[in-house]
Design a protein around this motif. Structure first.
Motif, PDB file in Angstrom:
ATOM      1  N   GLY A  28     -88.685  12.306  17.823  1.00 54.49           N
ATOM      2  CA  GLY A  28     -88.365  13.040  19.039  1.00 54.49           C
ATOM      3  C   GLY A  28     -86.895  13.309  19.248  1.00 54.49           C
ATOM      4  N   LEU A  29     -86.035  12.783  18.374  1.00 59.11           N
ATOM      5  CA  LEU A  29     -84.598  13.000  18.523  1.00 59.11           C
ATOM      6  C   LEU A  29     -84.164  14.240  17.747  1.00 59.11           C
ATOM      7  N   LYS A  42     -89.872  12.499  34.046  1.00 56.05           N
ATOM      8  CA  LYS A  42     -89.254  13.811  33.872  1.00 56.05           C
ATOM      9  C   LYS A  42     -88.306  13.855  32.682  1.00 56.05           C
ATOM     10  N   PHE A  43     -88.222  12.761  31.930  1.00 49.98           N
ATOM     11  CA  PHE A  43     -87.368  12.717  30.744  1.00 49.98           C
ATOM     12  C   PHE A  43     -88.012  13.523  29.618  1.00 49.98           C
ATOM     13  N   SER A  44     -87.174  14.065  28.747  1.00 51.02           N
ATOM     14  CA  SER A  44     -87.660  14.665  27.509  1.00 51.02           C
ATOM     15  C   SER A  44     -88.123  13.549  26.574  1.00 51.02           C
ATOM     16  N   LEU A  45     -88.836  13.937  25.501  1.00 48.38           N
ATOM     17  CA  LEU A  45     -89.278  12.958  24.511  1.00 48.38           C
ATOM     18  C   LEU A  45     -88.087  12.224  23.908  1.00 48.38           C
ATOM     19  N   GLY A  46     -87.021  12.961  23.601  1.00 50.30           N
ATOM     20  CA  GLY A  46     -85.835  12.331  23.034  1.00 50.30           C
ATOM     21  C   GLY A  46     -85.194  11.329  23.972  1.00 50.30           C
ATOM     22  N   MET A  47     -85.138  11.657  25.275  1.00 53.21           N
ATOM     23  CA  MET A  47     -84.572  10.730  26.253  1.00 53.21           C
ATOM     24  C   MET A  47     -85.425   9.470  26.387  1.00 53.21           C
ATOM     25  N   LYS A  48     -86.746   9.643  26.338  1.00 51.12           N
ATOM     26  CA  LYS A  48     -87.629   8.475  26.399  1.00 51.12           C
ATOM     27  C   LYS A  48     -87.431   7.583  25.175  1.00 51.12           C
ATOM     28  N   GLN A  49     -87.202   8.207  24.018  1.00 53.25           N
ATOM     29  CA  GLN A  49     -86.975   7.420  22.808  1.00 53.25           C
ATOM     30  C   GLN A  49     -85.655   6.659  22.911  1.00 53.25           C
TER      31      GLN A  49
END
Length: 248
Positions: free
Chosen positions: A161-162, A131-138
């Motif tokens: 993604g940030l 459920k993380f955003s792309l930025g959070m996954k990065q």
């Protein structure tokens, strides 16, 4: 001084098509090395050969003074990395994913919360990574790479993604890690401006060939900005590339 990364005459072809052509690269111990090239230039392919995810046809790779061969390479325990899109257990939390990484690396859990805090994701609690955003996954990928406080970081497009604030925070964090822990960092990107703000040395790759390695201090001293240098090497800058420093 031993180079953190030393690549000698490395080539690789897939189905008869060359993807890397006689690459030589030197990342000095304790420096930030910016690996610059357009998408598809060969950055990720080279990084995969460092880990022997892709096996080169010819050439040698040394990481932290150790020659990388097929089979077990203990030096990888001293290296953190992001190569291509990071993969996580999507049903687990950030902390649980970090726990699994610690088990895999044979490390304790004592650095997990500190590292998650550094990357601004300590408050995600039990939220599933899926459920993380792309930025959070990065950010989580960076946290995992940094978790064991490695001697060398190999980061393939880590700011993808940030948002702008996230890019600034990651830049400052990498500089802090480099300065405080003398961690060597190899970071690839196609964003010239960002690499110019962080790197000591720039390596430029195009169509699988290393065009140049050059010191940012040398460019600055000559009054050459990285964009002009890059475009000049690729023949699109309208300037005479022969007048530019080429490094090694």
């Amino acid at each position: 001084m031993t180079n953190a990364v030393e690549v000698r005459h490395l080539s690789k072809s897939i189905e008869g098509s060359p993807i890397l052509n006689d690459i030589c690269m030197n990342v000095r111990q304790g420096e930030v090395y910016g690996f610059l090239g357009a998408n598809g230039a060969g950055k990720t392919s080279l990084m995969k050969t460092l880990y022997h995810i892709i096996f080169p046809d010819t050439g040698t790779v040394c990481l932290l003074g150790e020659t990388i061969n097929k089979g077990n390479n203990p030096v990888f325990s001293r290296i953190g990395s992001i190569i291509e899109s990071p993969v996580f257990y999507s049903h687990l939390s950030a902390y649980e994913n970090m726990e699994l990484h610690c088990r895999y690396m044979g490390a304790g859990y004592e650095n997990i919360m500190e590292t998650l805090s550094l990357l601004g994701i300590a408050e995600t609690g039990n939220k599933a990574v899926g459920k993380f955003s792309l930025g959070m996954k990065q950010r989580l990928a960076l946290a995992r790479a940094m978790l064991t406080k490695p001697d060398l970081l190999i980061l393939d497009e880590p700011i993808n993604g940030l948002d702008p604030q996230g890019i600034i925070e990651v830049r400052e964090l990498l500089l802090r890690i480099n300065h405080e822990y003398h961690t060597s960092i190899l970071i690839s990107s196609h964003i010239l401006d960002e690499l110019s703000k962080i790197a000591d040395t720039i390596g430029i790759i195009d169509h699988g060939a290393m065009l140049a390695e050059v010191s940012m201090k040398e460019l600055t001293a000559k009054g050459i900005d990285l964009e002009s240098y890059y475009l000049g090497l690729l023949g699109g800058g309208g300037k005479n590339v022969e007048s530019y420093p080429h490094g090694n």
